[in-house]
Scaffold this motif. Structure first.
Motif, PDB file in Angstrom:
ATOM      1  N   VAL A 121      10.901  -7.965   5.939  1.00  0.00           N
ATOM      2  CA  VAL A 121       9.574  -7.420   5.638  1.00  0.00           C
ATOM      3  C   VAL A 121       9.155  -7.960   4.279  1.00  0.00           C
ATOM      4  O   VAL A 121       9.878  -7.826   3.295  1.00  0.00           O
ATOM      5  CB  VAL A 121       9.607  -5.880   5.603  1.00  0.00           C
ATOM      6  N   LYS A 122       7.990  -8.573   4.232  1.00  0.00           N
ATOM      7  CA  LYS A 122       7.511  -9.157   2.983  1.00  0.00           C
ATOM      8  C   LYS A 122       6.881  -8.082   2.102  1.00  0.00           C
ATOM      9  O   LYS A 122       6.198  -7.186   2.589  1.00  0.00           O
ATOM     10  CB  LYS A 122       6.500 -10.255   3.263  1.00  0.00           C
ATOM     11  N   LYS A 123       7.094  -8.201   0.801  1.00  0.00           N
ATOM     12  CA  LYS A 123       6.536  -7.273  -0.164  1.00  0.00           C
ATOM     13  C   LYS A 123       5.020  -7.453  -0.239  1.00  0.00           C
ATOM     14  O   LYS A 123       4.519  -8.571  -0.225  1.00  0.00           O
ATOM     15  CB  LYS A 123       7.158  -7.530  -1.536  1.00  0.00           C
ATOM     16  N   GLN A 124       4.313  -6.321  -0.287  1.00  0.00           N
ATOM     17  CA  GLN A 124       2.859  -6.353  -0.368  1.00  0.00           C
ATOM     18  C   GLN A 124       2.387  -5.418  -1.472  1.00  0.00           C
ATOM     19  O   GLN A 124       3.006  -4.398  -1.734  1.00  0.00           O
ATOM     20  CB  GLN A 124       2.237  -5.895   0.946  1.00  0.00           C
ATOM     21  N   ASN A 125       1.279  -5.766  -2.101  1.00  0.00           N
ATOM     22  CA  ASN A 125       0.663  -4.873  -3.079  1.00  0.00           C
ATOM     23  C   ASN A 125      -0.192  -3.857  -2.337  1.00  0.00           C
ATOM     24  O   ASN A 125      -1.069  -4.223  -1.557  1.00  0.00           O
ATOM     25  CB  ASN A 125      -0.212  -5.659  -4.059  1.00  0.00           C
ATOM     26  N   ILE A 126       0.076  -2.589  -2.576  1.00  0.00           N
ATOM     27  CA  ILE A 126      -0.664  -1.511  -1.931  1.00  0.00           C
ATOM     28  C   ILE A 126      -1.326  -0.681  -3.020  1.00  0.00           C
ATOM     29  O   ILE A 126      -0.646  -0.198  -3.937  1.00  0.00           O
ATOM     30  CB  ILE A 126       0.284  -0.621  -1.099  1.00  0.00           C
ATOM     31  N   PRO A 127      -2.647  -0.471  -2.948  1.00  0.00           N
ATOM     32  CA  PRO A 127      -3.310   0.352  -3.961  1.00  0.00           C
ATOM     33  C   PRO A 127      -2.881   1.814  -3.828  1.00  0.00           C
ATOM     34  O   PRO A 127      -2.958   2.398  -2.751  1.00  0.00           O
ATOM     35  CB  PRO A 127      -4.801   0.178  -3.654  1.00  0.00           C
ATOM     36  N   LEU A 128      -2.402   2.379  -4.928  1.00  0.00           N
ATOM     37  CA  LEU A 128      -1.899   3.753  -4.902  1.00  0.00           C
ATOM     38  C   LEU A 128      -2.848   4.735  -5.577  1.00  0.00           C
ATOM     39  O   LEU A 128      -2.481   5.881  -5.818  1.00  0.00           O
ATOM     40  CB  LEU A 128      -0.525   3.803  -5.595  1.00  0.00           C
ATOM     41  N   ASP A 129      -4.077   4.308  -5.861  1.00  0.00           N
ATOM     42  CA  ASP A 129      -5.030   5.163  -6.560  1.00  0.00           C
ATOM     43  C   ASP A 129      -5.382   6.419  -5.777  1.00  0.00           C
ATOM     44  O   ASP A 129      -5.550   7.502  -6.346  1.00  0.00           O
ATOM     45  CB  ASP A 129      -6.310   4.388  -6.854  1.00  0.00           C
ATOM     46  N   ASN A 130      -5.524   6.317  -4.477  1.00  0.00           N
ATOM     47  CA  ASN A 130      -5.948   7.457  -3.665  1.00  0.00           C
ATOM     48  C   ASN A 130      -4.807   8.148  -2.930  1.00  0.00           C
ATOM     49  O   ASN A 130      -5.039   8.937  -2.033  1.00  0.00           O
ATOM     50  CB  ASN A 130      -7.010   7.011  -2.650  1.00  0.00           C
ATOM     51  N   VAL A 131      -3.573   7.841  -3.280  1.00  0.00           N
ATOM     52  CA  VAL A 131      -2.418   8.458  -2.643  1.00  0.00           C
ATOM     53  C   VAL A 131      -2.116   9.779  -3.330  1.00  0.00           C
ATOM     54  O   VAL A 131      -1.987   9.847  -4.549  1.00  0.00           O
ATOM     55  CB  VAL A 131      -1.188   7.528  -2.704  1.00  0.00           C
ATOM     56  N   ARG A 132      -2.027  10.847  -2.534  1.00  0.00           N
ATOM     57  CA  ARG A 132      -1.700  12.158  -3.092  1.00  0.00           C
ATOM     58  C   ARG A 132      -0.415  12.645  -2.426  1.00  0.00           C
ATOM     59  O   ARG A 132      -0.313  12.656  -1.198  1.00  0.00           O
ATOM     60  CB  ARG A 132      -2.817  13.146  -2.834  1.00  0.00           C
ATOM     61  N   LEU A 133       0.532  13.037  -3.210  1.00  0.00           N
ATOM     62  CA  LEU A 133       1.796  13.554  -2.695  1.00  0.00           C
ATOM     63  C   LEU A 133       1.693  15.053  -2.489  1.00  0.00           C
ATOM     64  O   LEU A 133       0.925  15.745  -3.161  1.00  0.00           O
ATOM     65  CB  LEU A 133       2.924  13.215  -3.669  1.00  0.00           C
ATOM     66  N   ILE A 134       2.481  15.576  -1.592  1.00  0.00           N
ATOM     67  CA  ILE A 134       2.438  17.004  -1.282  1.00  0.00           C
ATOM     68  C   ILE A 134       2.805  17.832  -2.499  1.00  0.00           C
ATOM     69  O   ILE A 134       2.164  18.839  -2.790  1.00  0.00           O
ATOM     70  CB  ILE A 134       3.400  17.319  -0.115  1.00  0.00           C
ATOM     71  N   ALA A 135       3.796  17.403  -3.252  1.00  0.00           N
ATOM     72  CA  ALA A 135       4.272  18.194  -4.394  1.00  0.00           C
ATOM     73  C   ALA A 135       3.670  17.732  -5.723  1.00  0.00           C
ATOM     74  O   ALA A 135       4.171  18.082  -6.771  1.00  0.00           O
ATOM     75  CB  ALA A 135       5.780  18.133  -4.464  1.00  0.00           C
ATOM     76  N   SER A 136       2.594  16.961  -5.694  1.00  0.00           N
ATOM     77  CA  SER A 136       2.003  16.494  -6.946  1.00  0.00           C
ATOM     78  C   SER A 136       1.220  17.614  -7.614  1.00  0.00           C
ATOM     79  O   SER A 136       0.731  18.532  -6.971  1.00  0.00           O
ATOM     80  CB  SER A 136       1.102  15.286  -6.714  1.00  0.00           C
ATOM     81  N   TRP A 137       1.070  17.530  -8.939  1.00  0.00           N
ATOM     82  CA  TRP A 137       0.381  18.592  -9.683  1.00  0.00           C
ATOM     83  C   TRP A 137      -1.018  18.232  -9.935  1.00  0.00           C
ATOM     84  O   TRP A 137      -1.607  17.486 -10.317  1.00  0.00           O
ATOM     85  CB  TRP A 137       1.113  18.859 -10.985  1.00  0.00           C
TER      86      TRP A 137
END
Length: 44
Positions: free
Chosen positions: A28-44
């Motif tokens: 699997v080739k490494k890819q840049n993924i934008p993480l700006d809109n990613v929200r984790l369940i346990a994030s504050w």
């Protein structure tokens, strides 16, 4: 997408990718993924 479509799609089949190593792990080739809109369940 139904499970039948997934089983017949080469994108979801393990044998459709180049493999390497003792256990034939797909490459699997490494890819840049934008993480700006990613929200984790346990994030504050």
């Amino acid at each position: 997408m139904t499970s039948l479509d997934m089983r017949e799609s080469h994108l979801f089949m393990r044998n459709g990718f180049d493999v390497t190593g003792k256990w034939d792990i797909p490459i699997v080739k490494k890819q840049n993924i934008p993480l700006d809109n990613v929200r984790l369940i346990a994030s504050w």
